[in-house]
Design a protein around this motif. Structure first.
Motif, PDB file in Angstrom:
ATOM      1  N   UNK A   1       0.818  -1.217   0.000  1.00  0.00           N
ATOM      2  CA  UNK A   1       0.000   0.000   0.000  1.00  0.00           C
ATOM      3  C   UNK A   1       0.851   1.265   0.000  1.00  0.00           C
TER       4      UNK A   1
ATOM      5  N   UNK B   1      -7.137  -3.002   7.550  1.00  0.00           N
ATOM      6  CA  UNK B   1      -8.095  -4.114   7.465  1.00  0.00           C
ATOM      7  C   UNK B   1      -7.385  -5.441   7.158  1.00  0.00           C
ATOM      8  N   UNK B   2      -6.503  -5.485   6.154  1.00  0.00           N
ATOM      9  CA  UNK B   2      -5.835  -6.774   5.916  1.00  0.00           C
ATOM     10  C   UNK B   2      -4.990  -7.262   7.103  1.00  0.00           C
TER      11      UNK B   2
ATOM     12  N   UNK C   1      -7.480  -8.749   9.477  1.00  0.00           N
ATOM     13  CA  UNK C   1      -7.915 -10.064   8.990  1.00  0.00           C
ATOM     14  C   UNK C   1      -6.857 -11.122   9.297  1.00  0.00           C
TER      15      UNK C   1
ATOM     16  N   UNK D   1     -16.080  -1.054  14.461  1.00  0.00           N
ATOM     17  CA  UNK D   1     -16.978  -0.577  13.407  1.00  0.00           C
ATOM     18  C   UNK D   1     -17.429  -1.716  12.505  1.00  0.00           C
ATOM     19  N   UNK D   2     -16.542  -2.666  12.243  1.00  0.00           N
ATOM     20  CA  UNK D   2     -16.815  -3.710  11.253  1.00  0.00           C
ATOM     21  C   UNK D   2     -17.285  -4.987  11.939  1.00  0.00           C
ATOM     22  N   UNK D   3     -18.345  -5.584  11.385  1.00  0.00           N
ATOM     23  CA  UNK D   3     -18.937  -6.731  12.084  1.00  0.00           C
ATOM     24  C   UNK D   3     -18.094  -7.998  11.996  1.00  0.00           C
ATOM     25  N   UNK D   4     -17.188  -8.077  11.020  1.00  0.00           N
ATOM     26  CA  UNK D   4     -16.465  -9.343  10.863  1.00  0.00           C
ATOM     27  C   UNK D   4     -15.351  -9.550  11.883  1.00  0.00           C
ATOM     28  N   UNK D   5     -14.977  -8.495  12.592  1.00  0.00           N
ATOM     29  CA  UNK D   5     -13.924  -8.673  13.582  1.00  0.00           C
ATOM     30  C   UNK D   5     -14.529  -9.111  14.911  1.00  0.00           C
TER      31      UNK D   5
ATOM     32  N   UNK E   1     -12.023  -3.356  -4.015  1.00  0.00           N
ATOM     33  CA  UNK E   1     -12.517  -3.413  -2.645  1.00  0.00           C
ATOM     34  C   UNK E   1     -13.665  -4.415  -2.611  1.00  0.00           C
TER      35      UNK E   1
ATOM     36  N   UNK F   1     -16.189  -7.232  -0.635  1.00  0.00           N
ATOM     37  CA  UNK F   1     -16.757  -7.444   0.694  1.00  0.00           C
ATOM     38  C   UNK F   1     -16.066  -8.622   1.383  1.00  0.00           C
ATOM     39  N   UNK F   2     -15.872  -8.488   2.675  1.00  0.00           N
ATOM     40  CA  UNK F   2     -15.076  -9.460   3.428  1.00  0.00           C
ATOM     41  C   UNK F   2     -15.589 -10.879   3.365  1.00  0.00           C
TER      42      UNK F   2
ATOM     43  N   UNK G   1      -8.508  -5.909  -1.986  1.00  0.00           N
ATOM     44  CA  UNK G   1      -8.610  -5.410  -0.613  1.00  0.00           C
ATOM     45  C   UNK G   1      -9.941  -5.852  -0.028  1.00  0.00           C
ATOM     46  N   UNK G   2      -9.878  -6.668   1.029  1.00  0.00           N
ATOM     47  CA  UNK G   2     -11.121  -7.184   1.607  1.00  0.00           C
ATOM     48  C   UNK G   2     -11.704  -6.230   2.642  1.00  0.00           C
ATOM     49  N   UNK G   3     -12.994  -5.969   2.514  1.00  0.00           N
ATOM     50  CA  UNK G   3     -13.716  -5.245   3.551  1.00  0.00           C
ATOM     51  C   UNK G   3     -13.914  -6.151   4.757  1.00  0.00           C
ATOM     52  N   UNK G   4     -14.729  -5.675   5.706  1.00  0.00           N
ATOM     53  CA  UNK G   4     -14.847  -6.466   6.930  1.00  0.00           C
ATOM     54  C   UNK G   4     -16.268  -6.456   7.496  1.00  0.00           C
ATOM     55  N   UNK G   5     -17.253  -6.302   6.601  1.00  0.00           N
ATOM     56  CA  UNK G   5     -18.627  -6.400   7.088  1.00  0.00           C
ATOM     57  C   UNK G   5     -19.206  -5.054   7.447  1.00  0.00           C
ATOM     58  N   UNK G   6     -19.565  -4.266   6.449  1.00  0.00           N
ATOM     59  CA  UNK G   6     -20.224  -2.985   6.681  1.00  0.00           C
ATOM     60  C   UNK G   6     -20.900  -2.592   5.374  1.00  0.00           C
TER      61      UNK G   6
ATOM     62  N   UNK H   1     -12.639   3.518   4.254  1.00  0.00           N
ATOM     63  CA  UNK H   1     -12.350   2.158   4.698  1.00  0.00           C
ATOM     64  C   UNK H   1     -11.037   1.670   4.088  1.00  0.00           C
TER      65      UNK H   1
END
Lengths: 179, 429
Positions: A42, A50-51, A54, A88-92, B119, B121-122, B160-165, B177
């Motif tokens: 990046x 985010x990565x 993850x 903020x993000x639901x996947x974490x 981008x 979605x996760x 680039x993976x998002x994370x649920x939003x 993001x």
């Protein structure tokens, strides 16, 4: 702890947002190498957030305050920023989850195909409510919003896999097969 | 006729060799011989619209990039597919990732960008993996990297993976993001074309939009435009879900009548059922009644009818569906996904959720349909990003068009001294 501004600030901030004393989280050498490769991709270090999270979740299962600290140090950002992103993000996951994280969609297309009935079935079958983990640590049940598999509704996600055209029988077979 | 869905059923369609056998990567070779401005002109002529949902003409968006700005330019592909009822970009990324990459290459050449972020979605773990593999194949073939196709033009594509939003499908939220922040939308202007990723000029386009670019080059802008309806060029993917016999993703011309999509392509409704309502363009689009489906599915026709084509996620409701409860599902969703940044949306979606919960719980008041409308109308136009509208339009649509059903639900389910709690909400949903 590195003696630079970021780490010192992070330490103070971490102490202020968490009351529990945690062991520092450390990446394995392989994961650390992976993290460095991600950051190098990046044009700004922040963009790797985010990565990196993850990756951290894959390594540690969930993002504890100690893992937030690890990410903050790697990314050279205040840990409060990391905490803001994680929440903020639901996947974490901020708490440990079971070996199999079952996330069933209940949005409109799945709802039209009896998602509420399947959710009830899952609760009974696993003996837990939404947001809970079975005592043996095997299953966590979460109800989520659209997974974008509306044409194959109802759908749910088990760890990284998405399973579609669900029925009660299909769910029973799947849960029986997950060891 | 099939364009972007042409390879969906081909075995191993995600592999580079198979893609090239079907004529893949010929369009980028052609494009690299064209002046970038000529490509932008063709895309303008093609009437290719933004197929993520906003419908903004793609070529015009590209032409907004400032001239003489020394900063790097970025292309960002929006693969955050999250609008309920929408499941089309998944097919392109699963079955034809090289088509997307070829579109990215052509667009990058046209706008002179050397870095593209997809981008995604996760939850699309599988699709992210497929894209990574396709990128590696393209790199090994010299189609990506320092000199694409031997030309002095470097191009890197980063998944680039998002994370649920859900909110991160909104382009400025997506950019925040991508920058590693919470997905809070930005005030516009400046628009991303002027100040986007890292305050550099950035073009954000949906997966499907970019995947039609190779076809614009192959057919020419004029011919592509003629495939669709007026000012709505070409074809698009319609996702059909809900109460139909053959839910699925269908590629059809812009302007295909909604009735034809539901009753011919998606196989109509199950035996003995009648049509009650249709959401034509993803959950944010105002609902249509059964009497309103003789309408061409393009951006302008639906806007004129007071709804929107959006992402073309068609959700079909038959006569067995309780629309009060259906709206409750949507209200809960928007309340959950409101990012919390601006007050009208954050508070308004929360209030609508409380009201619909008490209605489901038997505590609905006769004034509640109007209460919902009043709150929805007070969110619209007062939020930073379109989520405010997206949350309000379904409420206004359902309550206005099916008011009698709401009134009957409240009258017949009303319990004396019903507690206004959400106790039954979870069970009902």
């Amino acid at each position: 702890m590195k003696n630079d501004g970021y780490s010192v600030t992070n330490k103070i901030m971490a102490d202020s947002i968490t009351t529990e004393q945690t062991q520092p989280a450390v990446f394995s050498p392989a994961a650390f190498k992976e993290a460095e490769a991600i950051i190098a991709r990046y044009p700004s270090r922040d963009s790797a957030t985010l990565p990196i999270l993850h990756l951290a979740q894959r390594e540690f299962g969930y993002i504890s305050p100690a893992v937030e600290q690890l990410a903050a140090d790697l990314l050279q950002r205040p840990v409060t920023d990391i905490h803001g992103v994680v929440t903020f993000y639901t996947m974490f996951n901020q708490k440990p989850v079971g070996k199999y994280h079952i996330q069933i969609c209940r949005n409109i297309s799945c709802w039209l195909k009896n998602a509420p009935g399947l959710l009830e079935h899952l609760k009974n079958r696993l003996g837990i409510d939404v947001g809970e983990t079975t005592p043996d640590g095997k299953f966590t049940l979460t109800a989520i919003e659209c997974l974008a598999h509306c044409e194959q509704a109802p759908a749910m996600q088990v760890n990284d896999d998405i399973i579609t055209n669900l029925t009660k029988e299909k769910i029973d077979t799947l849960i029986g097969d997950l060891k | 006729m099939k364009l972007v869905s042409r390879n969906f059923a081909t075995p191993d369609s995600h592999k580079l060799a198979v893609y090239e056998q079907s004529g893949g990567y010929a369009r980028i070779r052609k494009a690299l011989e064209m002046e970038p401005q000529k490509i932008i002109d063709e895309v303008i002529t093609s009437n290719l619209r933004g197929l993520g949902g906003a419908g903004f003409p793609a070529g015009r968006k590209w032409s907004f990039l400032p001239k003489g700005n020394p900063k790097p330019r970025y292309l960002v592909v929006n693969a955050d597919e999250g609008e309920p009822g929408t499941c089309k970009d998944k097919y392109i990324m699963t079955y034809d990732p090289h088509l997307l990459l070829e579109g990215i290459m052509i667009a990058s050449w046209a706008i002179n960008s050397h870095t593209c972020f997809i981008y995604i979605r996760g939850e699309y773990v599988k699709q992210a993996r497929i894209l990574e593999e396709a990128i590696a194949e393209a790199k090994a073939a010299g189609y990506l990297g320092d000199k694409i196709f031997g030309k002095d033009f470097p191009l890197e594509v980063i998944v680039h993976r998002g994370a649920g939003a859900y909110i991160c499908g909104e382009e400025t939220s997506l950019l925040n993001s991508l920058e590693g922040q919470r997905g809070w939308p930005r005030l516009k202007p400046p628009f991303p074309a002027v100040e986007g990723y890292l305050a550099c000029p950035t073009i954000v386009n949906n997966v499907e939009t970019i995947s039609y670019v190779p076809w614009v080059i192959e057919l020419g802008g004029q011919k592509f435009a003629e495939l669709g309806s007026e000012r709505n060029g070409g074809l698009r993917l319609y996702s059909v879900s809900g109460c139909v016999n053959k839910p699925g993703v269908y590629e059809l011309p812009m302007g295909t009548p909604l009735r034809e999509i539901i009753f011919e392509h998606a196989g109509g409704l199950p035996e003995g059922r009648t049509l009650k309502a249709v959401i034509p363009g993803g959950s944010s689009a105002p609902v249509l009644t059964a009497a309103e489906i003789d309408i061409p599915m393009d951006f302008d026709s639906l806007a004129k009818a007071g709804s929107m084509l959006g992402s073309a996620g068609i959700i079909v409701f038959d006569d067995s569906v309780n629309l009060v409860e259906a709206l409750a599902v949507l209200i809960r969703f928007y309340a959950h996904e409101s990012c919390g940044q601006c007050t009208p949306c954050r508070e308004g979606t929360g209030w609508m959720r409380k009201i619909i919960a008490r209605v489901l719980d038997g505590g609905g008041r006769p004034a509640d349909p109007d209460n919902l409308l009043r709150i929805a109308n007070n969110i619209i136009g007062r939020s930073i990003c379109p989520l405010g509208e997206a949350a309000s339009l379904p409420v206004i649509g359902f309550v206005t068009k099916f008011r009698a059903e709401f009134e009957e639900y409240i009258a017949t389910s009303r319990k004396v001294d019903a507690p206004a709690t959400t106790s039954r909400m979870a069970a009902a949903l």
